[in-house]
Design a protein around this motif. Structure first.
Motif, PDB file in Angstrom:
ATOM      1  N   PRO A 177       0.794  -1.239   0.000  1.00 16.64           N
ATOM      2  CA  PRO A 177       0.000   0.000   0.000  1.00 16.64           C
ATOM      3  C   PRO A 177       0.823   1.284   0.000  1.00 16.64           C
ATOM      4  CG  PRO A 177      -0.939  -1.573   1.527  1.00 16.64           C
ATOM      5  CD  PRO A 177       0.387  -2.133   1.085  1.00 16.64           C
ATOM      6  N   LEU A 178       2.080   1.215   0.447  1.00 14.02           N
ATOM      7  CA  LEU A 178       2.930   2.413   0.435  1.00 14.02           C
ATOM      8  C   LEU A 178       3.828   2.466  -0.791  1.00 14.02           C
ATOM      9  CD1 LEU A 178       3.890   2.661   4.211  1.00 14.02           C
ATOM     10  CD2 LEU A 178       2.039   3.796   2.972  1.00 14.02           C
ATOM     11  N   GLY A 179       3.636   1.526  -1.720  1.00 13.90           N
ATOM     12  CA  GLY A 179       4.403   1.536  -2.959  1.00 13.90           C
ATOM     13  C   GLY A 179       5.854   1.114  -2.814  1.00 13.90           C
ATOM     14  N   ARG A 180       6.188   0.442  -1.712  1.00 18.86           N
ATOM     15  CA  ARG A 180       7.579   0.022  -1.512  1.00 18.86           C
ATOM     16  C   ARG A 180       7.987  -0.991  -2.580  1.00 18.86           C
ATOM     17  NH1 ARG A 180       6.521   0.010   4.895  1.00 18.86           N
ATOM     18  NH2 ARG A 180       4.635  -0.973   4.107  1.00 18.86           N
ATOM     19  N   ARG A 181       9.268  -0.942  -2.916  1.00 15.02           N
ATOM     20  CA  ARG A 181       9.829  -1.837  -3.934  1.00 15.02           C
ATOM     21  C   ARG A 181      11.090  -2.478  -3.386  1.00 15.02           C
ATOM     22  NH1 ARG A 181       7.695  -1.399  -8.946  1.00 15.02           N
ATOM     23  NH2 ARG A 181       6.085   0.178  -9.148  1.00 15.02           N
ATOM     24  N   ASP A 182      11.441  -3.622  -3.973  1.00 15.99           N
ATOM     25  CA  ASP A 182      12.677  -4.274  -3.539  1.00 15.99           C
ATOM     26  C   ASP A 182      13.866  -3.601  -4.200  1.00 15.99           C
ATOM     27  OD1 ASP A 182      12.885  -5.304  -6.139  1.00 15.99           O
ATOM     28  OD2 ASP A 182      12.380  -7.345  -5.552  1.00 15.99           O
ATOM     29  N   ARG A 183      15.067  -4.071  -3.883  1.00 15.89           N
ATOM     30  CA  ARG A 183      16.269  -3.396  -4.393  1.00 15.89           C
ATOM     31  C   ARG A 183      16.399  -3.462  -5.909  1.00 15.89           C
ATOM     32  NH1 ARG A 183      20.549  -7.553  -1.843  1.00 15.89           N
ATOM     33  NH2 ARG A 183      19.803  -9.370  -2.948  1.00 15.89           N
ATOM     34  N   ALA A 184      15.695  -4.407  -6.541  1.00 11.94           N
ATOM     35  CA  ALA A 184      15.701  -4.497  -8.001  1.00 11.94           C
ATOM     36  C   ALA A 184      14.606  -3.618  -8.625  1.00 11.94           C
ATOM     37  CB  ALA A 184      15.499  -5.951  -8.430  1.00 11.94           C
ATOM     38  N   GLY A 185      13.835  -2.925  -7.782  1.00 14.20           N
ATOM     39  CA  GLY A 185      12.795  -2.040  -8.286  1.00 14.20           C
ATOM     40  C   GLY A 185      11.446  -2.700  -8.492  1.00 14.20           C
ATOM     41  N   ARG A 186      11.321  -3.972  -8.109  1.00 12.19           N
ATOM     42  CA  ARG A 186      10.049  -4.680  -8.289  1.00 12.19           C
ATOM     43  C   ARG A 186       9.071  -4.305  -7.178  1.00 12.19           C
ATOM     44  NH1 ARG A 186      12.922 -10.435  -8.523  1.00 12.19           N
ATOM     45  NH2 ARG A 186      13.687  -9.428  -6.652  1.00 12.19           N
ATOM     46  N   MET A 187       7.802  -4.212  -7.553  1.00  7.22           N
ATOM     47  CA  MET A 187       6.740  -3.972  -6.600  1.00  7.22           C
ATOM     48  C   MET A 187       6.727  -5.123  -5.588  1.00  7.22           C
ATOM     49  SD  MET A 187       3.248  -5.199  -6.031  1.00  7.22           S
ATOM     50  CE  MET A 187       3.083  -6.149  -7.497  1.00  7.22           C
ATOM     51  N   ILE A 188       6.489  -4.788  -4.334  1.00  8.27           N
ATOM     52  CA  ILE A 188       6.410  -5.813  -3.289  1.00  8.27           C
ATOM     53  C   ILE A 188       4.962  -6.255  -3.149  1.00  8.27           C
ATOM     54  CG2 ILE A 188       6.663  -6.250  -0.823  1.00  8.27           C
ATOM     55  CD1 ILE A 188       9.104  -4.406  -0.877  1.00  8.27           C
ATOM     56  N   PRO A 189       4.693  -7.539  -3.423  1.00  3.42           N
ATOM     57  CA  PRO A 189       3.341  -8.062  -3.250  1.00  3.42           C
ATOM     58  C   PRO A 189       3.152  -8.588  -1.829  1.00  3.42           C
ATOM     59  CG  PRO A 189       4.700  -9.756  -4.211  1.00  3.42           C
ATOM     60  CD  PRO A 189       5.577  -8.531  -4.018  1.00  3.42           C
TER      61      PRO A 189
END
Length: 114
Positions: A57-69
């Motif tokens: 919900p906060l749009g966080r992404r992993d270090r590779a830039g992928r959306m976190i599901p």
């Protein structure tokens, strides 16, 4: 609340943060999420359980830039209260949001909560 929760952090891959009380949560997770594919949002009932997935919900992404599901298997009365992704987000996310905020940037994942 009875639920299973699988997600990834900024530096660690997909892991179970909550196991729903199962020693091996993977078979239950696979059963409920089978056939879902890569949909970014899903609510689906499978018997007395539900598969819930939504992007962070906060749009966080992993270090590779992928959306976190965030993938949840929801059990019991809580599953009966959910009819959509929006319902699931409102009912489930507040229960885990603070926990995720504290761990998502950790270099390694702490052990799963039952």
């Amino acid at each position: 609340m009875s639920l299973m929760w699988a997600t990834r952090g900024r530096f660690w891959g997909l892991r179970f943060l909550r196991t729903g009380g199962f020693t091996d949560p993977l078979p239950v997770y696979d059963d409920v999420f089978s056939g879902v594919g890569d949909e970014s949002e899903i609510w689906r009932r499978v018997g007395d359980k539900g598969a819930l997935r939504f992007p962070d919900p906060l749009g966080r992404r992993d270090r590779a830039g992928r959306m976190i599901p965030h993938d949840f298997v929801v059990f019991g009365p809580l599953a009966d209260e959910i009819d959509s992704v929006e319902d699931g987000l409102r009912r489930v996310w507040p229960q885990v949001a603070d926990e995720f905020a504290q761990i998502w940037k950790l270099p390694t994942l702490p052990s799963a909560n039952k």
